[in-house]
Write a protein that holds these residues in place. Structure first.
Motif, PDB file in Angstrom:
ATOM      1  N   MET A  15      38.758  31.021  36.946  1.00  0.00           N
ATOM      2  CA  MET A  15      38.406  31.358  38.322  1.00  0.00           C
ATOM      3  C   MET A  15      38.353  30.125  39.212  1.00  0.00           C
ATOM      4  SD  MET A  15      35.285  34.162  37.922  1.00  0.00           S
ATOM      5  CE  MET A  15      34.289  33.122  38.936  1.00  0.00           C
ATOM      6  N   PRO A  16      38.726  30.299  40.479  1.00  0.00           N
ATOM      7  CA  PRO A  16      38.513  29.208  41.431  1.00  0.00           C
ATOM      8  C   PRO A  16      37.031  29.137  41.809  1.00  0.00           C
ATOM      9  CG  PRO A  16      39.336  31.139  42.574  1.00  0.00           C
ATOM     10  CD  PRO A  16      39.341  31.476  41.096  1.00  0.00           C
ATOM     11  N   ALA A  17      36.643  28.089  42.464  1.00  0.00           N
ATOM     12  CA  ALA A  17      35.277  27.999  42.992  1.00  0.00           C
ATOM     13  C   ALA A  17      35.122  29.065  44.072  1.00  0.00           C
ATOM     14  CB  ALA A  17      35.016  26.613  43.549  1.00  0.00           C
ATOM     15  N   LEU A  18      34.006  29.771  44.044  1.00  0.00           N
ATOM     16  CA  LEU A  18      33.743  30.856  44.987  1.00  0.00           C
ATOM     17  C   LEU A  18      32.321  30.756  45.516  1.00  0.00           C
ATOM     18  CD1 LEU A  18      35.142  33.786  42.809  1.00  0.00           C
ATOM     19  CD2 LEU A  18      36.231  32.863  44.855  1.00  0.00           C
ATOM     20  N   ASN A  19      32.148  31.102  46.756  1.00  0.00           N
ATOM     21  CA  ASN A  19      30.820  31.174  47.345  1.00  0.00           C
ATOM     22  C   ASN A  19      30.457  32.652  47.430  1.00  0.00           C
ATOM     23  OD1 ASN A  19      28.426  30.675  48.654  1.00  0.00           O
ATOM     24  ND2 ASN A  19      29.374  30.395  50.649  1.00  0.00           N
ATOM     25  N   LYS A  20      30.044  33.216  46.299  1.00  0.00           N
ATOM     26  CA  LYS A  20      29.790  34.652  46.190  1.00  0.00           C
ATOM     27  C   LYS A  20      28.489  34.906  45.449  1.00  0.00           C
ATOM     28  CE  LYS A  20      33.910  35.860  47.653  1.00  0.00           C
ATOM     29  NZ  LYS A  20      34.093  36.586  48.874  1.00  0.00           N
ATOM     30  N   LYS A  21      28.019  36.143  45.554  1.00  0.00           N
ATOM     31  CA  LYS A  21      26.911  36.604  44.727  1.00  0.00           C
ATOM     32  C   LYS A  21      27.486  37.203  43.455  1.00  0.00           C
ATOM     33  CE  LYS A  21      23.733  37.820  48.438  1.00  0.00           C
ATOM     34  NZ  LYS A  21      22.992  38.941  49.066  1.00  0.00           N
ATOM     35  N   ALA A  22      26.713  37.109  42.374  1.00  0.00           N
ATOM     36  CA  ALA A  22      27.150  37.642  41.090  1.00  0.00           C
ATOM     37  C   ALA A  22      25.959  38.222  40.340  1.00  0.00           C
ATOM     38  CB  ALA A  22      27.798  36.544  40.257  1.00  0.00           C
ATOM     39  N   PHE A  23      26.258  39.037  39.347  1.00  0.00           N
ATOM     40  CA  PHE A  23      25.243  39.496  38.414  1.00  0.00           C
ATOM     41  C   PHE A  23      25.853  39.533  37.027  1.00  0.00           C
ATOM     42  CE2 PHE A  23      27.216  43.369  40.002  1.00  0.00           C
ATOM     43  CZ  PHE A  23      27.343  44.184  38.894  1.00  0.00           C
ATOM     44  N   VAL A  24      24.980  39.495  36.024  1.00  0.00           N
ATOM     45  CA  VAL A  24      25.392  39.448  34.627  1.00  0.00           C
ATOM     46  C   VAL A  24      24.689  40.581  33.895  1.00  0.00           C
ATOM     47  CG1 VAL A  24      25.391  38.034  32.531  1.00  0.00           C
ATOM     48  CG2 VAL A  24      25.657  36.934  34.767  1.00  0.00           C
ATOM     49  N   PHE A  25      25.417  41.239  32.985  1.00  0.00           N
ATOM     50  CA  PHE A  25      24.798  42.286  32.177  1.00  0.00           C
ATOM     51  C   PHE A  25      25.422  42.305  30.795  1.00  0.00           C
ATOM     52  CE2 PHE A  25      28.386  44.208  34.263  1.00  0.00           C
ATOM     53  CZ  PHE A  25      28.887  45.162  33.384  1.00  0.00           C
ATOM     54  N   SER A  26      24.667  42.823  29.837  1.00  0.00           N
ATOM     55  CA  SER A  26      25.178  42.881  28.469  1.00  0.00           C
ATOM     56  C   SER A  26      24.451  43.939  27.656  1.00  0.00           C
ATOM     57  CB  SER A  26      25.025  41.517  27.779  1.00  0.00           C
ATOM     58  OG  SER A  26      23.660  41.219  27.565  1.00  0.00           O
ATOM     59  N   THR A  27      25.063  44.250  26.523  1.00  0.00           N
ATOM     60  CA  THR A  27      24.423  45.057  25.492  1.00  0.00           C
ATOM     61  C   THR A  27      24.547  44.282  24.185  1.00  0.00           C
ATOM     62  OG1 THR A  27      26.464  46.268  24.972  1.00  0.00           O
ATOM     63  CG2 THR A  27      24.994  47.252  26.615  1.00  0.00           C
ATOM     64  N   SER A  28      23.582  44.476  23.323  1.00  0.00           N
ATOM     65  CA  SER A  28      23.627  43.799  22.022  1.00  0.00           C
ATOM     66  C   SER A  28      22.657  44.477  21.068  1.00  0.00           C
ATOM     67  CB  SER A  28      23.251  42.315  22.165  1.00  0.00           C
ATOM     68  OG  SER A  28      21.892  42.172  22.522  1.00  0.00           O
ATOM     69  N   GLY A  29      22.744  44.094  19.821  1.00  0.00           N
ATOM     70  CA  GLY A  29      21.820  44.629  18.829  1.00  0.00           C
ATOM     71  C   GLY A  29      20.378  44.272  19.134  1.00  0.00           C
ATOM     72  N   SER A  30      20.180  43.083  19.692  1.00  0.00           N
ATOM     73  CA  SER A  30      18.809  42.632  19.959  1.00  0.00           C
ATOM     74  C   SER A  30      18.353  42.879  21.390  1.00  0.00           C
ATOM     75  CB  SER A  30      18.674  41.139  19.651  1.00  0.00           C
ATOM     76  OG  SER A  30      19.472  40.391  20.540  1.00  0.00           O
ATOM     77  N   GLY A  31      19.286  42.998  22.324  1.00  0.00           N
ATOM     78  CA  GLY A  31      18.926  43.245  23.713  1.00  0.00           C
ATOM     79  C   GLY A  31      18.157  42.108  24.362  1.00  0.00           C
ATOM     80  N   GLU A  32      18.607  40.876  24.148  1.00  0.00           N
ATOM     81  CA  GLU A  32      17.901  39.712  24.676  1.00  0.00           C
ATOM     82  C   GLU A  32      18.660  39.059  25.841  1.00  0.00           C
ATOM     83  OE1 GLU A  32      16.124  37.068  21.699  1.00  0.00           O
ATOM     84  OE2 GLU A  32      16.900  38.470  20.204  1.00  0.00           O
ATOM     85  N   TYR A  33      17.906  38.607  26.830  1.00  0.00           N
ATOM     86  CA  TYR A  33      18.482  37.944  27.996  1.00  0.00           C
ATOM     87  C   TYR A  33      19.022  36.558  27.690  1.00  0.00           C
ATOM     88  CZ  TYR A  33      16.817  41.497  31.255  1.00  0.00           C
ATOM     89  OH  TYR A  33      16.629  42.668  31.939  1.00  0.00           O
ATOM     90  N   LYS A  34      18.527  35.917  26.655  1.00  0.00           N
ATOM     91  CA  LYS A  34      18.910  34.527  26.388  1.00  0.00           C
ATOM     92  C   LYS A  34      20.417  34.354  26.214  1.00  0.00           C
ATOM     93  CE  LYS A  34      18.192  34.706  21.365  1.00  0.00           C
ATOM     94  NZ  LYS A  34      17.390  34.174  20.264  1.00  0.00           N
ATOM     95  N   TYR A  35      21.114  35.416  25.860  1.00  0.00           N
ATOM     96  CA  TYR A  35      22.559  35.325  25.661  1.00  0.00           C
ATOM     97  C   TYR A  35      23.336  35.233  26.973  1.00  0.00           C
ATOM     98  CZ  TYR A  35      21.164  36.615  20.962  1.00  0.00           C
ATOM     99  OH  TYR A  35      20.556  36.645  19.736  1.00  0.00           O
ATOM    100  N   HIS A  36      22.656  35.377  28.088  1.00  0.00           N
ATOM    101  CA  HIS A  36      23.293  35.248  29.401  1.00  0.00           C
ATOM    102  C   HIS A  36      23.343  33.795  29.882  1.00  0.00           C
ATOM    103  CE1 HIS A  36      22.199  39.645  30.694  1.00  0.00           C
ATOM    104  NE2 HIS A  36      22.987  39.600  29.639  1.00  0.00           N
ATOM    105  N   ASP A  37      22.553  32.932  29.284  1.00  0.00           N
ATOM    106  CA  ASP A  37      22.385  31.573  29.813  1.00  0.00           C
ATOM    107  C   ASP A  37      23.700  30.820  29.994  1.00  0.00           C
ATOM    108  OD1 ASP A  37      19.690  32.087  29.902  1.00  0.00           O
ATOM    109  OD2 ASP A  37      19.189  30.847  28.167  1.00  0.00           O
ATOM    110  N   ALA A  38      24.572  30.861  29.003  1.00  0.00           N
ATOM    111  CA  ALA A  38      25.838  30.120  29.104  1.00  0.00           C
ATOM    112  C   ALA A  38      26.708  30.689  30.225  1.00  0.00           C
ATOM    113  CB  ALA A  38      26.586  30.151  27.777  1.00  0.00           C
ATOM    114  N   MET A  39      26.765  32.009  30.350  1.00  0.00           N
ATOM    115  CA  MET A  39      27.568  32.623  31.414  1.00  0.00           C
ATOM    116  C   MET A  39      26.992  32.290  32.788  1.00  0.00           C
ATOM    117  SD  MET A  39      30.149  34.368  32.510  1.00  0.00           S
ATOM    118  CE  MET A  39      30.872  34.942  30.992  1.00  0.00           C
TER     119      MET A  39
END
Length: 148
Positions: A69-93
Motif C-alpha cells: 500500500m502507498p502512504a494514506l491519510n485515512k481511518k482504519a479498523f482491524v478485526f480478527s477471529t481466532s481460537g483464543s480471541g485475543e487482541y494482542k494479535y492485532h499489534d503488528a498489523m
C-alpha cells in the motif's frame, strides 16, 4: 462515508461472517486482498483489515497487501477471529497501518472455530463460534465506527 473491508477468511468462514455483519451496518464493500487494488484505496474514507489469526499473526495475504500500500491519510479498523480471541494479535498489523499513515480508530475480535494442527484431532475448539452473540457484538462495534 465510503468504506472498504479487506478480509481474508480461509478455513471456516469465521472472519467472513464478522466482515459481513460489520459491512451490513456501515454499508461497506468487502473484498479479499487478492481482489483489491492498492491504487484505488484513496477513494475510501475508512478501510477495515480483517483475517483469522495464524500462528499468532494475521493472514499473510493481508500483510503483503498492506506492505504494498502507498502512504494514506485515512481511518482504519482491524478485526480478527481466532481460537483464543485475543487482541494482542492485532499489534503488528496496527503498527504496519500506522507506518502507512492510517489512524486505527477501532478493533474487534471474537473467538472462531479453530481446527488447526492438533486441534483437528479433537474436532477443534469453539465449534459454534462466531455465534449470534459474537455477531451482535460485531454489529455494535460497527455502530461505533459510524459514530467516529
Amino acid at each position: 462515508m465510503k468504506t472498504l473491508i479487506l478480509c481474508e477468511s480461509v478455513h471456516h468462514n469465521n472472519t467472513a461472517k464478522v466482515a459481513a455483519e460489520i459491512a451490513s451496518v456501515i454499508g461497506a464493500e468487502v473484498l479479499k486482498p487478492s481482489e483489491a487494488d492498492v491504487r484505488t484505496l484513496e477513494g475510501y474514507d475508512l478501510i477495515g483489515f480483517g483475517s483469522g489469526i495464524f500462528m499468532g499473526k494475521m493472514h499473510k495475504n493481508l500483510v503483503v497487501f498492506v506492505e504494498k500500500m502507498p502512504a494514506l491519510n485515512k481511518k482504519a479498523f482491524v478485526f480478527s477471529t481466532s481460537g483464543s480471541g485475543e487482541y494482542k494479535y492485532h499489534d503488528a498489523m496496527k503498527k504496519m497501518l500506522a507506518d502507512k499513515g492510517l489512524r486505527v480508530t477501532g478493533e474487534f475480535v471474537c473467538k472462531g472455530w479453530d481446527t488447526v494442527g492438533p486441534l483437528k484431532l479433537v474436532g477443534g475448539i469453539n465449534k459454534d463460534r462466531p455465534n449470534e452473540g459474537d455477531l451482535k457484538s460485531a454489529r455494535e462495534f460497527a455502530e461505533k465506527l459510524k459514530a467516529n
